[in-house]
Design a protein around this motif. Structure first.
Motif, mmCIF file in Angstrom:
data_model
loop_
_atom_site.group_PDB
_atom_site.id
_atom_site.type_symbol
_atom_site.label_atom_id
_atom_site.label_comp_id
_atom_site.label_asym_id
_atom_site.label_seq_id
_atom_site.Cartn_x
_atom_site.Cartn_y
_atom_site.Cartn_z
ATOM 1 N N GLN A 189 0.551 -0.928 -0.166
ATOM 2 C CA GLN A 189 -0.052 0.085 -0.163
ATOM 3 C C GLN A 189 0.960 1.808 0.097
ATOM 4 O O GLN A 189 0.755 1.891 -0.711
ATOM 5 C CB GLN A 189 -0.911 0.003 1.559
ATOM 6 C CG GLN A 189 -2.027 -0.670 1.216
ATOM 7 C CD GLN A 189 -2.883 -1.016 2.513
ATOM 8 O OE1 GLN A 189 -2.445 -1.065 3.636
ATOM 9 N NE2 GLN A 189 -3.871 -1.056 2.121
ATOM 10 N N SER A 190 1.487 1.134 0.336
ATOM 11 C CA SER A 190 3.087 2.839 0.877
ATOM 12 C C SER A 190 3.684 2.362 -0.011
ATOM 13 O O SER A 190 3.959 4.293 -0.382
ATOM 14 C CB SER A 190 3.613 2.406 2.313
ATOM 15 O OG SER A 190 5.256 1.691 2.443
ATOM 16 N N LEU A 191 3.366 1.668 -0.916
ATOM 17 C CA LEU A 191 4.085 1.627 -2.141
ATOM 18 C C LEU A 191 3.555 1.730 -3.576
ATOM 19 O O LEU A 191 3.933 2.368 -4.668
ATOM 20 C CB LEU A 191 4.895 0.484 -2.815
ATOM 21 C CG LEU A 191 6.711 0.493 -1.886
ATOM 22 C CD1 LEU A 191 6.915 -1.185 -2.136
ATOM 23 C CD2 LEU A 191 7.409 1.284 -2.026
ATOM 24 N N GLY A 192 2.091 2.237 -2.777
ATOM 25 C CA GLY A 192 1.124 2.622 -4.130
ATOM 26 C C GLY A 192 0.359 1.260 -4.956
ATOM 27 O O GLY A 192 -0.481 2.013 -5.821
ATOM 28 N N ASN B 64 1.200 5.516 11.428
ATOM 29 C CA ASN B 64 0.381 4.785 10.958
ATOM 30 C C ASN B 64 -0.882 5.955 10.452
ATOM 31 O O ASN B 64 -1.116 5.151 9.150
ATOM 32 C CB ASN B 64 -0.167 4.243 11.475
ATOM 33 C CG ASN B 64 0.780 2.970 12.117
ATOM 34 O OD1 ASN B 64 1.866 2.503 11.247
ATOM 35 N ND2 ASN B 64 0.535 2.340 13.113
ATOM 36 N N PHE B 69 -2.894 4.353 7.392
ATOM 37 C CA PHE B 69 -3.086 2.709 7.386
ATOM 38 C C PHE B 69 -3.844 2.840 8.555
ATOM 39 O O PHE B 69 -4.472 1.555 8.867
ATOM 40 C CB PHE B 69 -1.235 1.946 8.313
ATOM 41 C CG PHE B 69 0.000 2.276 6.878
ATOM 42 C CD1 PHE B 69 -0.918 1.680 6.092
ATOM 43 C CD2 PHE B 69 0.838 2.162 7.652
ATOM 44 C CE1 PHE B 69 0.349 1.558 5.088
ATOM 45 C CE2 PHE B 69 1.721 1.603 6.600
ATOM 46 C CZ PHE B 69 1.769 1.404 4.983
ATOM 47 N N ILE B 70 -4.142 3.991 9.535
ATOM 48 C CA ILE B 70 -5.324 3.985 10.659
ATOM 49 C C ILE B 70 -6.231 4.882 10.542
ATOM 50 O O ILE B 70 -5.670 5.742 9.866
ATOM 51 C CB ILE B 70 -5.092 3.488 11.528
ATOM 52 C CG1 ILE B 70 -3.759 4.676 12.112
ATOM 53 C CG2 ILE B 70 -4.325 1.602 11.928
ATOM 54 C CD1 ILE B 70 -3.533 4.420 13.910
ATOM 55 N N PRO B 87 -3.633 4.894 1.996
ATOM 56 C CA PRO B 87 -2.092 4.885 2.033
ATOM 57 C C PRO B 87 -1.796 4.904 0.037
ATOM 58 O O PRO B 87 -2.484 5.411 -0.789
ATOM 59 C CB PRO B 87 -1.747 3.620 1.970
ATOM 60 C CG PRO B 87 -2.653 3.352 2.685
ATOM 61 C CD PRO B 87 -4.011 3.559 2.483
ATOM 62 N N SER B 88 -0.136 6.238 -0.208
ATOM 63 C CA SER B 88 0.600 6.340 -1.470
ATOM 64 C C SER B 88 1.301 6.261 -1.202
ATOM 65 O O SER B 88 2.091 6.626 -0.536
ATOM 66 C CB SER B 88 -0.686 7.619 -1.146
ATOM 67 O OG SER B 88 0.328 8.993 -1.894
ATOM 68 N N ALA B 89 1.717 6.308 -2.489
ATOM 69 C CA ALA B 89 3.218 5.903 -2.366
ATOM 70 C C ALA B 89 3.892 7.307 -2.073
ATOM 71 O O ALA B 89 5.406 8.200 -1.848
ATOM 72 C CB ALA B 89 3.729 5.663 -3.925
ATOM 73 N N ARG B 91 4.082 9.034 0.589
ATOM 74 C CA ARG B 91 4.083 9.066 2.113
ATOM 75 C C ARG B 91 5.111 8.449 1.776
ATOM 76 O O ARG B 91 4.388 6.576 2.137
ATOM 77 C CB ARG B 91 3.701 9.353 2.373
ATOM 78 C CG ARG B 91 2.953 10.516 3.045
ATOM 79 C CD ARG B 91 0.938 10.646 3.304
ATOM 80 N NE ARG B 91 0.128 10.854 2.926
ATOM 81 C CZ ARG B 91 -0.793 9.835 2.021
ATOM 82 N NH1 ARG B 91 -0.691 9.037 3.493
ATOM 83 N NH2 ARG B 91 -1.299 10.153 1.319
ATOM 84 N N PHE B 93 7.350 4.649 2.916
ATOM 85 C CA PHE B 93 6.860 3.987 5.037
ATOM 86 C C PHE B 93 8.550 2.987 4.839
ATOM 87 O O PHE B 93 9.098 2.311 4.323
ATOM 88 C CB PHE B 93 6.111 4.137 4.808
ATOM 89 C CG PHE B 93 6.276 3.567 6.812
ATOM 90 C CD1 PHE B 93 4.361 4.169 7.284
ATOM 91 C CD2 PHE B 93 6.531 2.322 7.052
ATOM 92 C CE1 PHE B 93 4.460 4.215 8.580
ATOM 93 C CE2 PHE B 93 6.018 2.803 9.030
ATOM 94 C CZ PHE B 93 5.115 3.076 9.193
#
Lengths: 290, 272
Positions: A189-192, B64, B69-70, B87-89, B91, B93
């Motif tokens: 998710q954090s990588l899109g 988070n 994420f939350i 979530p997105s690229a 930001r 992590f």
């Protein structure tokens, strides 16, 4: 006769003791001896197995379990020689074809259904319960329906080998997908990544080790169901020979058939294991010894 | 420097992070546990901020929530004036645990975000090679994660996030599992990368020296419920080197923060 058999058994016992003492020494001085201790131990295990079997038959061991009518290894070797001389390939081919077709169908259906059930709650709700009810039914119990449902005996037999492989593959796939690491989902998710990439690059590869063990177990089970399947009909097949020999009271080929199924099952399960390992070069495959 | 890499570095937007009245509570064993209570802060573009506090103070929860994420129970997170709800690229992590995908090589792991974005193959290769070289992993580009040391895995995780040009880099105790020597090397490496890119960084840690060494500003957090107890400006000169850690200013700050954290740790122990 009794004297000679006692002599042979004493001879075998002597051999055994000698082998064990050699093994004990060999373990300590393994670097000096030419035989690899691991290979030696494995050969010894086979030797012990066949030795004890031969001993029990020769002494006509009869205490609760009766070995009087059990073919001895030497008789089985005789039956095997006869079998090899009498054009064995048609039997082996027929059995292998049934098992492979059943297994391949089970693999395709089991993996795809397993992934869907494991990933989508709604699909699980819709189809999992009926499958759970069908799962514990043994292949033998399917024989009557297999005769009624399928257009010919061949299809029925393939269906029975399919049943053997399908459920282990299905369950392992579901478990594999369900045990997807939450952390790796967040990584995605954090990588899109959206649904498709998460599914393709995280869920499916993560489930692969579990799917692979399902395939190995499924392959074994398929052979397991072969005798049952070939009782159904047919004039060829390793399971058919086994059953036919029983019906005609010709005992040595029964054991040969059993061993042949065991060997072919073990070999094909090993082949599946190797192939799936090739698909997962990223796995640590060394045994962990504490 | 190649055009592709230059473009990647220049198009980088530095994140302006606003956290407004953020509260988070979880249901645990039937009753509600307040993890965070009205947290407010603003982080200016390019700033390096540490969230510091004892375990259970909710510092990871803040991170988070910023990552998406939350969902906060109440309050908002904005990055560059845009409301965060998933979530997105944008930001990036970096997780505390080793989190490279085990079935991808180092190269493929770093490439993954660009692949999702649809960056052309040639561009991807050039960018990934640049970033792997930046953290000294060029030799290990075809290794699988289990063949890498913990430090190497975390370096790969950092560039895996950075290659997507995030406006904020969120780091959740990324060096906690490493040995002291490696940890220190990683801190220096992180600072050198940051001084080049000047991406906004929010770094969670429970290690006071780590927070002082890295950050421009420290939010010292309190427990029960989690909240920001005090802000401390770390005015130590940059670039910071090992010597910075024995300077009188560093030691004085260390002492001050230590007292603050100690109070909170005692408080969290009383309740348990």
């Amino acid at each position: 006769m009794a004297g000679s058999s006692r002599k042979t058994s004493r001879f075998l016992l002597g051999n055994l003791i000698a082998a064990i003492t050699r093994y004990k020494k060999g373990d300590r001085a393994s670097k000096k001896s030419l035989i690899n201790p691991k290979v030696f131990r494995r050969c010894l295990s086979l030797l012990l197995f066949f030795g004890i079997w031969q001993l029990l038959c020769q002494t006509k061991f009869n205490f609760f379990i009766n070995f009087e009518n059990v073919p001895s290894p030497i008789e089985v070797v005789g039956a095997t020689v006869d079998f090899v001389k009498s054009n064995p390939t048609k039997h082996i081919k027929a059995s292998a074809f049934r098992v492979l077709t059943g297994f391949a169908t089970a693999a395709v259906l089991g993996i795809s259904l397993g992934i869907l059930i494991g990933w989508f709650q709604k699909i699980e709700d819709l189809i999992f319960l009926p499958l759970e009810i069908l799962r514990p039914i043994p292949a033998v119990a399917w024989i009557p329906l297999a005769i009624l449902m399928f257009p010919n005996a061949e299809a029925g037999m393939i269906y029975l080998t399919f049943i053997g492989a399908f459920f282990p593959i299905l369950i392992s796939t579901i478990r594999g997908v369900e045990s997807t690491d939450m952390l790796l989902l967040r990584v995605g998710q954090s990588l899109g990544a959206k649904q498709w990439h998460i599914f393709k690059d995280i869920v499916v590869p993560g489930a692969m080790p579990s799917i692979a063990s399902g395939l190995v177990i499924g392959m074994g089970n398929s052979w397991f169901c072969l005798v049952t399947a070939e009782i159904l009909a047919g004039r060829y097949g390793v399971g058919y020979i086994t059953w036919e020999s029983y019906v005609t009271s010709n005992y040595p080929p029964i054991v040969m058939g059993m061993l042949l199924i065991g060997l072919m099952g073990a070999f094909s399960a090993y082949a599946v294991d190797r192939l799936t390992c090739l698909l997962m070069p990223w796995r640590i495959t060394k045994k962990k010894t504490v | 420097m190649a055009v592709v890499v230059e473009k990647n570095l220049l198009q980088r937007v530095r994140g302006f992070v606003e956290v407004e009245d953020l509260s988070v509570s979880f249901k645990r064993k039937g009753h509600c546990v307040q993890v965070l209570e009205s947290v407010n802060f603003k982080i200016t573009p390019g700033e390096f901020v540490c969230l510091l506090g004892p375990s259970g103070c909710g510092k990871s929860t803040i991170l988070n929530a910023i990552a998406g994420f939350i969902q906060p129970t109440s309050g908002f997170v904005f990055v560059n004036k845009r409301h965060v709800d998933a979530p997105s690229a944008d930001r990036g992590f970096v997780f505390q645990q080793y989190s490279l995908l085990p079935w991808k090589t180092t190269f493929e792991n770093v490439e993954f975000g660009l692949k999702i974005k649809g960056t052309p193959k040639a561009e991807r290769t050039e960018l990934v090679d640049y970033y792997l070289n930046l953290v000294g992993l060029s030799k290990h580009r075809h290794s699988y994660p289990h063949q890498l040391s913990g430090g190497m895995q975390q370096r790969a995780s950092i560039v895996r996030a950075l290659v997507n040009s995030p406006s904020v880099l969120l780091m959740d105790e990324p060096f906690a599992a490493l040995d002291a020597q490696t940890r220190h090397m990683m801190q220096e490496l992180l600072l050198s990368i940051w001084s080049d890119l000047k991406t906004t960084v929010i770094f969670v840690t429970h290690d006071i020296e780590e927070a002082l060494f890295l950050s421009d500003r420290i939010f010292v957090m309190g427990v029960n419920p989690g909240r920001i107890k005090q802000q401390i400006d770390v005015t130590l000169a940059r670039p910071r080197l090992v010597d910075s850690m024995i300077s009188p200013a560093f030691i004085a700050l260390n002492r001050q923060v230590f007292e603050l954290i100690r109070e909170e740790t005692l408080k969290s122990m009383e309740v348990d």
